[in-house]
Structures are given as structure tokens and as C-alpha cells.
Write a protein that holds these residues in place. Structure first.
Motif, mmCIF file in Angstrom:
data_model
loop_
_atom_site.group_PDB
_atom_site.id
_atom_site.type_symbol
_atom_site.label_atom_id
_atom_site.label_comp_id
_atom_site.label_asym_id
_atom_site.label_seq_id
_atom_site.Cartn_x
_atom_site.Cartn_y
_atom_site.Cartn_z
ATOM 1 N N ALA A 62 0.828 -1.218 0.000
ATOM 2 C CA ALA A 62 0.000 0.000 0.000
ATOM 3 C C ALA A 62 0.861 1.268 0.000
ATOM 4 N N GLY A 63 1.945 1.233 -0.772
ATOM 5 C CA GLY A 63 2.803 2.404 -0.909
ATOM 6 C C GLY A 63 3.840 2.582 0.175
ATOM 7 N N HIS A 64 3.928 1.661 1.129
ATOM 8 C CA HIS A 64 4.911 1.744 2.213
ATOM 9 C C HIS A 64 6.015 0.709 1.994
ATOM 10 N N GLU A 65 7.254 1.155 2.066
ATOM 11 C CA GLU A 65 8.396 0.258 1.900
ATOM 12 C C GLU A 65 8.708 -0.415 3.235
ATOM 13 N N LEU A 66 8.464 -1.719 3.306
ATOM 14 C CA LEU A 66 8.627 -2.411 4.587
ATOM 15 C C LEU A 66 10.087 -2.497 5.024
ATOM 16 N N HIS A 67 10.999 -2.578 4.057
ATOM 17 C CA HIS A 67 12.416 -2.740 4.401
ATOM 18 C C HIS A 67 13.022 -1.462 4.983
ATOM 19 N N THR A 68 12.322 -0.354 4.847
ATOM 20 C CA THR A 68 12.793 0.891 5.469
ATOM 21 C C THR A 68 11.784 1.445 6.483
ATOM 22 N N LEU A 69 10.715 0.708 6.729
ATOM 23 C CA LEU A 69 9.643 1.180 7.610
ATOM 24 C C LEU A 69 10.141 1.305 9.049
ATOM 25 N N ARG A 70 9.827 2.449 9.658
ATOM 26 C CA ARG A 70 10.131 2.621 11.082
ATOM 27 C C ARG A 70 8.899 2.258 11.908
ATOM 28 N N LYS A 71 9.131 1.853 13.137
ATOM 29 C CA LYS A 71 8.033 1.365 13.966
ATOM 30 C C LYS A 71 6.913 2.392 14.089
ATOM 31 N N LYS A 72 7.263 3.662 14.204
ATOM 32 C CA LYS A 72 6.237 4.703 14.384
ATOM 33 C C LYS A 72 5.399 4.911 13.120
ATOM 34 N N GLU A 73 5.876 4.365 11.981
ATOM 35 C CA GLU A 73 5.124 4.493 10.732
ATOM 36 C C GLU A 73 4.132 3.338 10.521
ATOM 37 N N THR A 74 4.203 2.313 11.378
ATOM 38 C CA THR A 74 3.330 1.153 11.226
ATOM 39 C C THR A 74 1.848 1.504 11.252
ATOM 40 N N PRO A 75 1.378 2.386 12.167
ATOM 41 C CA PRO A 75 -0.052 2.725 12.162
ATOM 42 C C PRO A 75 -0.534 3.300 10.835
ATOM 43 N N GLU A 76 0.314 4.071 10.171
ATOM 44 C CA GLU A 76 -0.082 4.643 8.876
ATOM 45 C C GLU A 76 -0.260 3.543 7.828
ATOM 46 N N LEU A 77 0.620 2.542 7.849
ATOM 47 C CA LEU A 77 0.457 1.393 6.963
ATOM 48 C C LEU A 77 -0.857 0.669 7.264
ATOM 49 N N ARG A 78 -1.124 0.440 8.544
ATOM 50 C CA ARG A 78 -2.313 -0.331 8.935
ATOM 51 C C ARG A 78 -3.605 0.390 8.552
ATOM 52 N N ARG A 79 -3.547 1.704 8.428
ATOM 53 C CA ARG A 79 -4.754 2.439 8.021
ATOM 54 C C ARG A 79 -5.123 2.157 6.570
ATOM 55 N N LYS A 80 -4.187 1.646 5.795
ATOM 56 C CA LYS A 80 -4.429 1.422 4.365
ATOM 57 C C LYS A 80 -4.727 -0.032 4.027
ATOM 58 N N ILE A 81 -4.699 -0.891 5.032
ATOM 59 C CA ILE A 81 -4.970 -2.303 4.799
ATOM 60 C C ILE A 81 -6.028 -2.791 5.792
ATOM 61 N N GLY A 82 -6.712 -3.853 5.425
ATOM 62 C CA GLY A 82 -7.641 -4.501 6.336
ATOM 63 C C GLY A 82 -7.093 -5.873 6.695
ATOM 64 N N ILE A 83 -7.245 -6.274 7.950
ATOM 65 C CA ILE A 83 -6.721 -7.562 8.406
ATOM 66 C C ILE A 83 -7.865 -8.352 9.039
ATOM 67 N N VAL A 84 -8.014 -9.605 8.597
ATOM 68 C CA VAL A 84 -9.052 -10.488 9.132
ATOM 69 C C VAL A 84 -8.374 -11.734 9.677
ATOM 70 N N PHE A 85 -8.717 -12.104 10.906
ATOM 71 C CA PHE A 85 -8.080 -13.233 11.577
ATOM 72 C C PHE A 85 -9.027 -14.425 11.663
ATOM 73 N N GLN A 86 -8.455 -15.588 11.932
ATOM 74 C CA GLN A 86 -9.253 -16.798 12.083
ATOM 75 C C GLN A 86 -10.197 -16.708 13.275
ATOM 76 N N ASP A 87 -9.733 -16.080 14.363
ATOM 77 C CA ASP A 87 -10.492 -16.092 15.617
ATOM 78 C C ASP A 87 -11.257 -14.790 15.864
ATOM 79 N N PHE A 88 -11.551 -14.051 14.802
ATOM 80 C CA PHE A 88 -12.447 -12.874 14.811
ATOM 81 C C PHE A 88 -11.848 -11.665 15.552
ATOM 82 N N GLN A 89 -11.343 -11.874 16.781
ATOM 83 C CA GLN A 89 -10.735 -10.810 17.592
ATOM 84 C C GLN A 89 -11.669 -9.624 17.804
ATOM 85 N N LEU A 90 -12.926 -9.933 18.106
ATOM 86 C CA LEU A 90 -13.868 -8.898 18.528
ATOM 87 C C LEU A 90 -13.719 -8.678 20.030
#
Length: 224
Positions: A62-90
Motif C-alpha cells: 500500500a505504498g509503504h516500503e517495509l524494508h525501510t519502515l520505522r516502527k512509528k510508521e506502522t499505524p499509517e500502513l495499517r490504516r491502508k490495509i484490512g486484516i481479518v483473523f481466524q479467531d475474529f478478535q472482537l
């Protein structure tokens, strides 16, 4: 292109799980990620959504380079993707409405009217428009997974990554969930990367398939 990974080694802690991984997922594409339990599917997905660090190689999501990604930039990446887990996590201590509101506020939404409207939109997308006040335990497993998919859609993701989303469901509900992913993919042009070991689903609805096996990743290009 929403996902590109080149010459990557995937680690789970200090253990090398997959080596020399190379593939791409284009905008609006639907791709299965298959392999036996322990073959590295989850580790690969966790690397792509930055739960695990990319130790070697290059990757873009989603336009973010993971090999140079800093930890503080992770939330911005997560805003552009959706994640669905096996155990729902509600969140079990609050109803569907409050579950989805909690997620949206964490993603930076603040306008109450916009939040309410978007929640109604995604609940209609997953065919559960009337469950706002229900608690997770009042829903079936299939319904809980639909709410988890609705949550993944809230922020208009470029790609949904689903990790064994049918793993806790019976065959009929599994098929319903797959059909829902296919509908979302088709109607909203959201890319989907879905990890599964359910080959029957793939045989019924064949799409491009990536195979994790013996430490490698191979593109089967819809050969199933």
C-alpha cells in the motif's frame, strides 16, 4: 500494485520460515495463499502487515516500503490495509456498534456522524445491517467473522489480508465467507490476499494461487 515482495527471507523470531520470496499482488486482484499448517502462511502475512520485521529483501505494501519502515510508521500502513483473523478478535465486553466505533477512533476518525454512516455502510456490505446492539456472543461464528470483515473494510483499505478466515467455521459458513470476500473484491475493487488450507474452496472458486511449501513460495497461477 498493492503488494510487491522481492528476494525476501521471512523469519519467525530467529527461525527462517521462507526464503527468497518473490510475488506481486495488483490492485483489485484476488489471490489465495495456500500451504499446510506451519508452512509459513501466517508469518508471511504478519511480515506484510508489519507484525514481523522484514529481515532480508524488499517489500512494498500500500505504498509503504517495509524494508525501510520505522516502527512509528506502522499505524499509517495499517490504516491502508484490512486484516481479518481466524479467531475474529472482537472485543467481547461491548456490542457490535461499540466494537466498530473503537476501531475507527483508533484509526483517526472523529466525526460522530461520519462514523455512524460508515458503520452502517460496511454492515450492509456484509449483509448484517441490524446487529448494532448485539454482543459478540449473541452472534454465530459466521456472523462474528462477517463483523470482523466489516471492521476490516471501515477504513477503505487498498488490500485485505485474511489469515485462515474460514478456519473456525463449518463448510457451509466457510463457503459463505469466501463468497463475501469475492463480492467485496468485485464490487469495491479491493485486493484480497487470503490464506487458507481449504482446497475445496479453491477448487469451487479458482483464483490465482500462491503456494508455501518446504520453505519456498511458488505462484501456481490459477493452475488448481
Amino acid at each position: 500494485m498493492v503488494i510487491s515482495i522481492k528476494n525476501a527471507d521471512i523469519y519467525q523470531k530467529e527461525n527462517l520460515v521462507l526464503s527468497n520470496v518473490n510475488f506481486e499482488v495488483n490492485e483489485g486482484e484476488f489471490v489465495y495463499l495456500i500451504g499446510k499448517t506451519g508452512s509459513g502462511k501466517s508469518s508471511l502475512l504478519k511480515t506484510l502487515y508489519a507484525e514481523l520485521w522484514l529481515e532480508k529483501g524488499q517489500a512494498s505494501v500500500a505504498g509503504h516500503e517495509l524494508h525501510t519502515l520505522r516502527k512509528k510508521e506502522t499505524p499509517e500502513l495499517r490504516r491502508k490495509i484490512g486484516i481479518v483473523f481466524q479467531d475474529f478478535q472482537l472485543l467481547t465486553d461491548r456490542n457490535v456498534k461499540k466494537n466498530l466505533e473503537f476501531f475507527m477512533k483508533a484509526m483517526g476518525w472523529s466525526d460522530g456522524t461520519q462514523i455512524a454512516n460508515r458503520i452502517q455502510e460496511v454492515l450492509r456490505q456484509v449483509d448484517l445491517p441490524d446487529v448494532l446492539q448485539k454482543m459478540p456472543h449473541q452472534l454465530s461464528g459466521g456472523e462474528q467473522q462477517r463483523i470482523a470483515i466489516a471492521r476490516a473494510l471501515l477504513n477503505y483499505p487498498q488490500v485485505i489480508m485474511a489469515d485462515e478466515p474460514t478456519g473456525n467455521l463449518d463448510p457451509e459458513k466457510s463457503l459463505d465467507i469466501l463468497k463475501l470476500f469475492l463480492k467485496i473484491n468485485e464490487e469495491s475493487n479491493t485486493a484480497v490476499l487470503m490464506a487458507t488450507h481449504d482446497l475445496e474452496l479453491i477448487e469451487r472458486y479458482p483464483k490465482r494461487t500462491i503456494f508455501c511449501d518446504k520453505g519456498t513460495v511458488n505462484d501456481l497461477t490459477e493452475s488448481l
